[in-house]
Design an enzyme around this catalytic site. Structure first.
Site, PDB file in Angstrom:
ATOM      1  N   SER A  42      30.197 -29.272 -11.942  1.00  0.00           N
ATOM      2  CA  SER A  42      30.112 -28.638 -13.261  1.00  0.00           C
ATOM      3  C   SER A  42      29.845 -27.147 -13.018  1.00  0.00           C
ATOM      4  CB  SER A  42      28.986 -29.269 -14.083  1.00  0.00           C
ATOM      5  OG  SER A  42      27.753 -29.165 -13.401  1.00  0.00           O
ATOM      6  N   HIS A 147      28.599 -35.805 -13.254  1.00  0.00           N
ATOM      7  CA  HIS A 147      28.077 -36.324 -11.982  1.00  0.00           C
ATOM      8  C   HIS A 147      28.039 -37.851 -11.937  1.00  0.00           C
ATOM      9  CE1 HIS A 147      25.738 -32.322 -11.194  1.00  0.00           C
ATOM     10  NE2 HIS A 147      27.050 -32.189 -11.120  1.00  0.00           N
ATOM     11  N   GLU A 157      21.771 -34.489 -16.165  1.00  0.00           N
ATOM     12  CA  GLU A 157      20.669 -34.770 -15.238  1.00  0.00           C
ATOM     13  C   GLU A 157      19.374 -35.045 -15.970  1.00  0.00           C
ATOM     14  OE1 GLU A 157      20.370 -31.568 -12.352  1.00  0.00           O
ATOM     15  OE2 GLU A 157      22.550 -31.356 -12.363  1.00  0.00           O
ATOM     16  N   GLU A 200      24.180 -36.968  -7.364  1.00  0.00           N
ATOM     17  CA  GLU A 200      22.945 -36.375  -6.839  1.00  0.00           C
ATOM     18  C   GLU A 200      21.877 -37.423  -6.558  1.00  0.00           C
ATOM     19  OE1 GLU A 200      22.028 -33.206  -9.564  1.00  0.00           O
ATOM     20  OE2 GLU A 200      23.592 -31.937  -8.711  1.00  0.00           O
ATOM     21  N   ASP A 236      18.845 -31.406 -17.351  1.00  0.00           N
ATOM     22  CA  ASP A 236      19.930 -30.413 -17.291  1.00  0.00           C
ATOM     23  C   ASP A 236      21.065 -30.989 -18.123  1.00  0.00           C
ATOM     24  OD1 ASP A 236      22.003 -28.709 -16.790  1.00  0.00           O
ATOM     25  OD2 ASP A 236      22.021 -28.962 -14.608  1.00  0.00           O
ATOM     26  N   GLU A 279      17.345 -27.303 -18.526  1.00  0.00           N
ATOM     27  CA  GLU A 279      18.345 -26.410 -17.930  1.00  0.00           C
ATOM     28  C   GLU A 279      19.625 -26.474 -18.761  1.00  0.00           C
ATOM     29  OE1 GLU A 279      18.746 -27.065 -13.707  1.00  0.00           O
ATOM     30  OE2 GLU A 279      20.885 -26.604 -13.768  1.00  0.00           O
ATOM     31  N   ASP A 306      21.703 -21.870 -15.892  1.00  0.00           N
ATOM     32  CA  ASP A 306      22.450 -22.100 -14.643  1.00  0.00           C
ATOM     33  C   ASP A 306      23.867 -21.552 -14.813  1.00  0.00           C
ATOM     34  OD1 ASP A 306      23.761 -23.117 -12.426  1.00  0.00           O
ATOM     35  OD2 ASP A 306      23.605 -25.211 -12.997  1.00  0.00           O
ATOM     36  N   LYS A 331      21.632 -20.529  -6.993  1.00  0.00           N
ATOM     37  CA  LYS A 331      22.522 -21.263  -6.083  1.00  0.00           C
ATOM     38  C   LYS A 331      23.291 -20.204  -5.302  1.00  0.00           C
ATOM     39  CE  LYS A 331      23.510 -25.155  -9.269  1.00  0.00           C
ATOM     40  NZ  LYS A 331      24.394 -25.551 -10.392  1.00  0.00           N
ATOM     41  N   HIS A 359      20.159 -27.061  -5.184  1.00  0.00           N
ATOM     42  CA  HIS A 359      21.292 -27.661  -4.475  1.00  0.00           C
ATOM     43  C   HIS A 359      22.527 -27.643  -5.380  1.00  0.00           C
ATOM     44  CE1 HIS A 359      20.403 -31.955  -6.315  1.00  0.00           C
ATOM     45  NE2 HIS A 359      20.470 -31.014  -7.231  1.00  0.00           N
ATOM     46  N   ARG A 360      23.651 -28.168  -4.859  1.00  0.00           N
ATOM     47  CA  ARG A 360      24.830 -28.434  -5.679  1.00  0.00           C
ATOM     48  C   ARG A 360      25.054 -29.946  -5.674  1.00  0.00           C
ATOM     49  NH1 ARG A 360      27.633 -23.704  -7.377  1.00  0.00           N
ATOM     50  NH2 ARG A 360      28.102 -25.191  -9.034  1.00  0.00           N
ATOM     51  N   LYS A 382      15.236 -27.508  -7.065  1.00  0.00           N
ATOM     52  CA  LYS A 382      15.941 -28.687  -7.562  1.00  0.00           C
ATOM     53  C   LYS A 382      16.846 -29.180  -6.444  1.00  0.00           C
ATOM     54  CE  LYS A 382      19.411 -28.755 -10.649  1.00  0.00           C
ATOM     55  NZ  LYS A 382      20.233 -28.986 -11.864  1.00  0.00           N
TER      56      LYS A 382
HETATM   57  C1  LIG Z   1      23.605 -28.983  -9.476  1.00  0.00           C
HETATM   58  C2  LIG Z   1      24.377 -28.863 -10.551  1.00  0.00           C
HETATM   59  O1  LIG Z   1      25.649 -29.304 -10.581  1.00  0.00           O
HETATM   60  P1  LIG Z   1      26.906 -28.668  -9.849  1.00  0.00           P
HETATM   61  O2  LIG Z   1      26.534 -28.463  -8.420  1.00  0.00           O
HETATM   62  O3  LIG Z   1      27.956 -29.713 -10.052  1.00  0.00           O
HETATM   63  O4  LIG Z   1      27.202 -27.381 -10.537  1.00  0.00           O
HETATM   64  C3  LIG Z   1      23.884 -28.255 -11.800  1.00  0.00           C
HETATM   65  O5  LIG Z   1      24.621 -28.177 -12.782  1.00  0.00           O
HETATM   66  O6  LIG Z   1      22.745 -27.806 -11.828  1.00  0.00           O
HETATM   67 MG   LIG Z   2      22.806 -27.053 -13.865  1.00  0.00          MG
END
Ligand SMILES: C=C(OP(=O)(O)O)C(=O)O
Ligand SMILES: [Mg+2]
Length: 413
Positions: A42, A147, A157, A200, A236, A279, A306, A331, A359-360, A382
């Site tokens: 995403s 996800h 999330e 995740e 999130d 988030e 984010d 990120k 993380h991703r 996270k």
């Molecule tokens: C970790 C996430 O997802 P993605 O890595 O798919 O962007 C997020 O949206 O916070």
């Molecule tokens: Mg996010």
């Protein structure tokens, strides 16, 4: 000791979704740094481009002929020079020619090689020896949206934060206890549940958003009572994935919400479930909506951006101007270099925005973000709760805590 880069190698490796990503090795006279890049599902529209259009294979020649030639002989601790060199070779404003995943892996591997040349762990090399705060882990419990599969909740999330934990070991084990409890509660609710998980490591159940919220909240309460560690729910929403151009479409729930209704919905769940952190409550270009929600609930709930800020200091500056959010996700591969990541963290902290290192959804077992969170003084990280690529970071935090002379948990606002 010398930090001069003597060799640099690239290889194609797997990420946790089974997709290809890159890993970089950098060698100095007496140091070595390795870093791998993750990938999002995403993604924010304004993130740098992760890979060149023609794939990883297409940059191997440029890497060997140009990147290698330019970087050999530079000191690995000259982060800004390395990052500027990469941006110059790339020549675009979104790193689309080399790919942000390639540049970020080089940038981080160089910092790790420099730290190793000085015989220091990365968090100490980047953060200095007075850093002693360990971030609280935002653990991923239930996965939905992009996800997870189609019967999972629309919300991406369902997270928890063990705000009462005294140390990182207590914190990560409290999170997995909630994860296990949620697994049990899902099986009671859905007797046909296969126990499947999302990208995740959170459960990917056949539940509506409200059923998932109820289970999340009950598990937090039960494990808080059992352990004596206060654990709070968080979310999130990743709602850019739900936005159809005029409204949010909650397919699983069978409802749509316009912006006003989305804000009402958020206010209601923040109050009902005592949410600690939300988030991406709104789509990524709704700066006004973020500001309105932050004005309404920002004193009792962390409102984190984010996809809206994509770790970009210029975009964050727009948000700061109008008070959109009070926290942001960090990120490194959204912006493509360590020095640009740091600029964004600095701007955030200077303006009392809480940095949350993340993380991703597509990860590797690279542990670098654990060090970045400590070095940046981020009070939250996270990085999931279970799964090999998630625990790589959590277990590294346990090791970091163990080697610090005087570790304390970070201060949460
Ligand atoms: C970790 C996430 O997802 P993605 O890595 O798919 O962007 C997020 O949206 O916070
Ligand atoms: Mg996010």
């Amino acid at each position: 000791m010398s930090t001069v880069i003597e060799n640099i190698d690239i290889r194609k490796i797997l990420d946790s979704r089974g997709n290809a990503t890159v890993e970089i090795d950098i060698t100095t006279e007496n140091g070595f740094g390795r870093a791998a890049a993750p990938s999002g599902a995403s993604t924010g529209a304004l993130e740098v481009v992760a890979f060149p259009e023609k794939g990883i294979g297409s940059i191997i020649n440029t890497f060997n002929e140009q990147v290698k030639r330019e970087l050999l002989g530079i000191n690995a601790d000259e982060t800004t020079l390395i990052d500027d060199t990469l941006k110059e070779i790339d020549g675009t404003d979104n790193l689309s020619s080399l790919g942000g995943n390639i540049t970020v892996a080089i940038s981080l591997a160089a910092a790790k090689a420099a730290a190793s040349s000085y015989n220091l762990p990365l968090y100490l090399f980047l953060g200095g020896n007075l850093k002693n705060e360990i971030p609280y882990p935002l653990g991923n419990m239930i996965n939905g949206g992009a996800h997870a599969g189609k019967n999972a909740p629309d919300i991406q999330e369902f997270l928890v934060v063990p705000v009462g934990a005294q140390n990182i070991t207590e914190a990560v084990f409290a999170n997995v206890q909630v994860h296990k409890k949620i697994g049990e509660l899902i099986k009671v609710k859905d007797t046909l549940s296969t126990g499947g998980k999302g990208d995740e490591g959170g459960w990917a159940p056949n539940l509506s958003n409200y059923e998932a919220l109820e289970i999340q909240s009950r598990a937090c309460e039960e494990i808080s009572n059992e352990t004596g560690i206060k654990i709070r729910p968080s979310l999130d929403l990743a709602p850019s994935e739900l936005w159809d151009g005029s409204k949010y479409v909650y397919t699983r729930e069978g409802v749509t919400r316009d912006t006003g209704e989305q804000i009402e919905f958020l206010k209601e769940i923040i109050d009902t479930y005592q949410m600690f952190y939300i988030e991406d409550p709104l789509r990524e270009d709704d700066f006004e909506g973020f500001a309105e929600l932050t004005r309404m609930v920002g004193d009792k709930c962390i409102i984190c951006g984010d996809d809206i800020f994509v770790t970009n200091s210029q975009i964050l500056a727009r948000g700061i101007e109008i008070g959109a959010a009070n926290a942001l996700i960090i990120k490194p591969n959204q912006i493509g270099t360590l020095s640009d990541t740091y600029q964004t963290v600095k701007l955030a902290k200077d303006n009392s925005y809480t940095p949350v290192v993340s993380h991703r959804s597509g990860e590797t077992t690279d542990e670098t973000i654990a060090h970045l969170a400590v070095a940046f003084g981020a009070p939250l990280i996270k990085t999931g709760a279970v799964g090999g690529e998630r625990i790589a970071k959590l277990n590294e935090l346990i090791r970091i805590q163990e080697e610090m002379p005087d570790p304390v948990m970070a201060t949460l606002k």
